[in-house]
Design a protein around this motif. Structure first.
Motif, mmCIF file in Angstrom:
data_model
loop_
_atom_site.group_PDB
_atom_site.id
_atom_site.type_symbol
_atom_site.label_atom_id
_atom_site.label_comp_id
_atom_site.label_asym_id
_atom_site.label_seq_id
_atom_site.Cartn_x
_atom_site.Cartn_y
_atom_site.Cartn_z
ATOM 1 N N ILE A 29 0.920 -1.165 0.188
ATOM 2 C CA ILE A 29 0.213 0.232 0.200
ATOM 3 C C ILE A 29 0.677 1.383 -0.051
ATOM 4 O O ILE A 29 0.524 2.023 0.601
ATOM 5 C CB ILE A 29 -1.430 -0.024 0.508
ATOM 6 N N GLY A 30 2.262 1.749 -0.666
ATOM 7 C CA GLY A 30 2.728 2.500 -0.630
ATOM 8 C C GLY A 30 3.995 2.834 0.180
ATOM 9 O O GLY A 30 4.349 3.903 0.193
ATOM 10 N N ASN A 31 3.857 1.818 1.491
ATOM 11 C CA ASN A 31 4.822 2.190 2.407
ATOM 12 C C ASN A 31 4.664 3.550 3.500
ATOM 13 O O ASN A 31 5.718 3.968 3.255
ATOM 14 C CB ASN A 31 6.074 1.970 1.451
ATOM 15 N N PRO A 32 3.844 3.555 3.352
ATOM 16 C CA PRO A 32 3.260 4.762 4.852
ATOM 17 C C PRO A 32 4.155 5.077 5.302
ATOM 18 O O PRO A 32 4.250 3.866 5.742
ATOM 19 C CB PRO A 32 1.682 4.687 5.115
ATOM 20 N N THR A 33 4.195 6.296 5.692
ATOM 21 C CA THR A 33 5.024 6.595 7.336
ATOM 22 C C THR A 33 4.280 7.127 8.292
ATOM 23 O O THR A 33 4.194 7.336 9.319
ATOM 24 C CB THR A 33 5.935 7.498 6.657
ATOM 25 N N THR A 34 3.325 7.710 7.579
ATOM 26 C CA THR A 34 1.494 8.431 8.187
ATOM 27 C C THR A 34 0.535 7.059 8.078
ATOM 28 O O THR A 34 0.252 7.254 6.662
ATOM 29 C CB THR A 34 1.331 10.126 8.188
ATOM 30 N N PHE A 35 -0.855 7.807 8.941
ATOM 31 C CA PHE A 35 -1.742 6.763 8.592
ATOM 32 C C PHE A 35 -2.811 7.931 9.595
ATOM 33 O O PHE A 35 -2.443 8.037 10.507
ATOM 34 C CB PHE A 35 -2.001 5.738 9.174
ATOM 35 N N ASP A 36 -4.125 7.942 8.362
ATOM 36 C CA ASP A 36 -5.292 8.913 9.506
ATOM 37 C C ASP A 36 -6.679 7.903 8.205
ATOM 38 O O ASP A 36 -7.340 8.854 9.217
ATOM 39 C CB ASP A 36 -5.050 10.510 9.344
ATOM 40 N N GLN A 37 -6.894 6.830 7.654
ATOM 41 C CA GLN A 37 -7.885 6.835 7.437
ATOM 42 C C GLN A 37 -7.964 5.846 7.078
ATOM 43 O O GLN A 37 -7.004 4.607 6.375
ATOM 44 C CB GLN A 37 -8.164 7.731 6.071
ATOM 45 N N LEU A 38 -9.115 4.735 6.464
ATOM 46 C CA LEU A 38 -9.058 3.980 6.255
ATOM 47 C C LEU A 38 -10.507 3.821 5.893
ATOM 48 O O LEU A 38 -11.702 4.024 6.104
ATOM 49 C CB LEU A 38 -9.126 2.374 7.028
ATOM 50 N N THR A 39 -10.502 2.352 4.802
ATOM 51 C CA THR A 39 -12.069 2.423 3.724
ATOM 52 C C THR A 39 -12.143 1.087 3.378
ATOM 53 O O THR A 39 -11.057 -0.086 3.218
ATOM 54 C CB THR A 39 -12.070 3.683 2.401
ATOM 55 N N PHE A 40 -13.709 0.441 3.843
ATOM 56 C CA PHE A 40 -14.073 -0.627 3.786
ATOM 57 C C PHE A 40 -15.457 -0.400 2.891
ATOM 58 O O PHE A 40 -15.845 0.073 2.536
ATOM 59 C CB PHE A 40 -14.639 -1.751 4.907
ATOM 60 N N GLN A 41 -14.939 -1.808 1.846
ATOM 61 C CA GLN A 41 -16.821 -2.566 0.892
ATOM 62 C C GLN A 41 -16.299 -3.554 0.617
ATOM 63 O O GLN A 41 -16.095 -4.131 0.892
ATOM 64 C CB GLN A 41 -16.034 -0.937 -0.630
ATOM 65 N N GLU A 42 -17.862 -3.713 0.719
ATOM 66 C CA GLU A 42 -18.594 -4.973 1.010
ATOM 67 C C GLU A 42 -18.527 -5.708 -0.864
ATOM 68 O O GLU A 42 -18.547 -4.640 -1.863
ATOM 69 C CB GLU A 42 -20.208 -4.781 0.971
ATOM 70 N N SER A 43 -17.571 -6.555 -0.746
ATOM 71 C CA SER A 43 -17.612 -6.924 -2.612
ATOM 72 C C SER A 43 -17.701 -8.172 -2.184
ATOM 73 O O SER A 43 -17.181 -9.054 -3.313
ATOM 74 C CB SER A 43 -15.975 -6.901 -2.401
ATOM 75 N N GLY A 44 -18.853 -8.628 -1.708
ATOM 76 C CA GLY A 44 -19.122 -10.641 -2.288
ATOM 77 C C GLY A 44 -20.081 -10.811 -3.258
ATOM 78 O O GLY A 44 -20.287 -11.955 -3.627
ATOM 79 N N ASN A 45 -20.058 -9.816 -3.983
ATOM 80 C CA ASN A 45 -21.664 -9.929 -5.047
ATOM 81 C C ASN A 45 -22.556 -10.596 -4.665
ATOM 82 O O ASN A 45 -23.304 -11.401 -5.453
ATOM 83 C CB ASN A 45 -20.481 -10.398 -6.443
ATOM 84 N N PHE A 46 -23.131 -10.697 -3.633
ATOM 85 C CA PHE A 46 -24.801 -11.651 -3.159
ATOM 86 C C PHE A 46 -24.900 -10.550 -2.242
ATOM 87 O O PHE A 46 -26.525 -11.309 -1.905
ATOM 88 C CB PHE A 46 -23.898 -13.025 -3.301
ATOM 89 N N GLY A 47 -25.445 -9.914 -2.611
ATOM 90 C CA GLY A 47 -26.672 -8.671 -2.020
ATOM 91 C C GLY A 47 -26.100 -8.158 -0.697
ATOM 92 O O GLY A 47 -27.061 -7.960 -0.357
ATOM 93 N N GLY A 48 -25.290 -8.145 -0.171
ATOM 94 C CA GLY A 48 -24.661 -7.770 1.421
ATOM 95 C C GLY A 48 -24.103 -9.008 2.358
ATOM 96 O O GLY A 48 -24.654 -10.139 2.172
ATOM 97 N N ASN A 49 -23.818 -8.094 3.525
ATOM 98 C CA ASN A 49 -22.865 -9.297 5.235
ATOM 99 C C ASN A 49 -22.923 -8.670 5.202
ATOM 100 O O ASN A 49 -23.060 -7.102 5.746
ATOM 101 C CB ASN A 49 -21.601 -9.418 3.950
#
Length: 350
Positions: A318-338
């Motif tokens: 993920i680009g070898n970050p030296t600072t961290f301040d955000q994270l995003t998640f996306q449901e990706s099962g392709n069967f209607g949610g989880n």
């Protein structure tokens, strides 16, 4: 199967040679000794270590379950019973002479709150001998809170905590209380970025995460805002099912929906990877979650199951970050949610 038979045969030959050696070296194998009370002079390991080397015949004062030992003494030929910590232990009569018994310590032999005695009963008497049964090496499942500061009482969950010693880095910590599966200790000063270890007489186990490395452990650490894309609840204190501590994050996602977490910016130059424990309610094999870093610059998709598993994403991906301040998640099962649960989120030291 052929290899197993060869190893077993070799082990048996080694055991018999050990028995013959000690019997031949003794000057006390006459029948009068057999009719006298038993005497234990020493206990020695017999067999092979994990590297396949023959163990030296050196007296020891503790034994490991599922390992062979030679009990050396006198008057042992009429042995009827052998007990380790009062546990009736099977032995082969063909592995008994007047001076030696070769015996396998049973894996079910108790090791805690025990007598620490080896007892042999023969036709002519009983003998007791000081001998400790070692527990298995400890295991550490988790410690909480991960981001504890000096003076905080921290809980360690695991197994085989018999007379434990806890260290944070190289500092020995003060134990408040302990059982075989749980330890409470006080976090010493200057413990940031140190690993927690537990030792018993058999070995040492070390935590996977360091003190201060958590983004979530019962609460979001350095929380600067969190939300779901569709406005559904972002639950941070879900106590019904968790991987460690007292609670977890619960997210009920519609198909391809997601969530964002923002944190106070932190230096992550000491770390090599992002990690999180995760599970879902779906049993579908195509269940997936996409982890998004760097404002969608890096998208890492991971399969998830209905059991708690650990996801580790190296910083090199993920680009070898030296600072961290955000994270995003996306449901990706392709069967209607989880429905997705997360716990023990943070970083792994380099």
């Amino acid at each position: 199967m052929k290899n197993i038979k060869i190893v077993t045969l070799t082990a048996c030959i080694a055991l018999m040679l050990s028995l013959m050696l000690f019997s031949s070296c003794s000057d006390d194998t006459n029948s009068s000794d057999s009719a006298g009370p038993p005497v234990i002079e020493s206990v020695m390991p017999s067999g092979y270590d994990k590297a396949g080397n023959v163990l030296p015949l050196t007296p020891v004062t503790k034994g490991d379950p599922k390992s062979y030992y030679i009990i050396h003494g006198k008057g042992l030929l009429t042995t009827q019973k052998v007990y380790f910590n009062d546990y009736d232990t099977y032995f082969r009569p063909t592995f008994v002479t007047d001076t030696d018994i070769i015996i396998l310590i049973d894996e079910n032999t108790p090791y805690a709150n025990a007598s620490n005695k080896l007892k042999i009963v023969t036709n002519y008497g009983t003998v007791l001998y000081d001998f400790v049964i070692a527990p298995p090496p400890p295991t550490v499942n988790w410690f909480n809170p991960i981001n504890a500061v000096a003076g905080d009482v921290v809980t360690i969950d695991g197994k085989y905590f018999l007379n434990p010693v806890v260290k944070v880095g190289t500092q020995q910590a003060t134990i408040v209380s302990s059982t075989l599966t749980e330890i409470k200790f006080k976090m010493p000063a200057n413990s940031a970025n140190q690993l927690v270890s537990v030792s018993n007489i058999t070995g040492t186990a070390t935590s996977s995460m360091a003190v201060g490395a958590a983004l979530y452990d019962d609460a979001i650490q350095g929380d600067a805002g969190h939300w779901t894309w569709d406005g559904s609840p972002f639950t941070t204190d879900y106590a019904t099912d968790k991987a460690q501590g007292s609670s977890a994050i619960k997210l009920v996602f519609g198909g391809w929906s997601g969530a964002d977490m923002k944190f106070n910016s932190r230096d992550v130059s000491k770390y090599k990877a992002f990690t999180v424990k995760i599970k879902c309610t779906s049993t579908k094999p195509e269940a997936k979650l996409t982890f998004v870093f760097g404002g969608w610059a890096y998208q890492i998709q991971k399969s998830i199951t209905s059991n708690w598993t650990t996801v580790e994403i190296p910083f090199s991906a993920i680009g070898n970050p030296t600072t961290f301040d955000q994270l995003t998640f996306q449901e990706s099962g392709n069967f209607g949610g989880n429905t997705i649960l997360m716990d023990e989120m943070g970083f792994i030291l380099k």
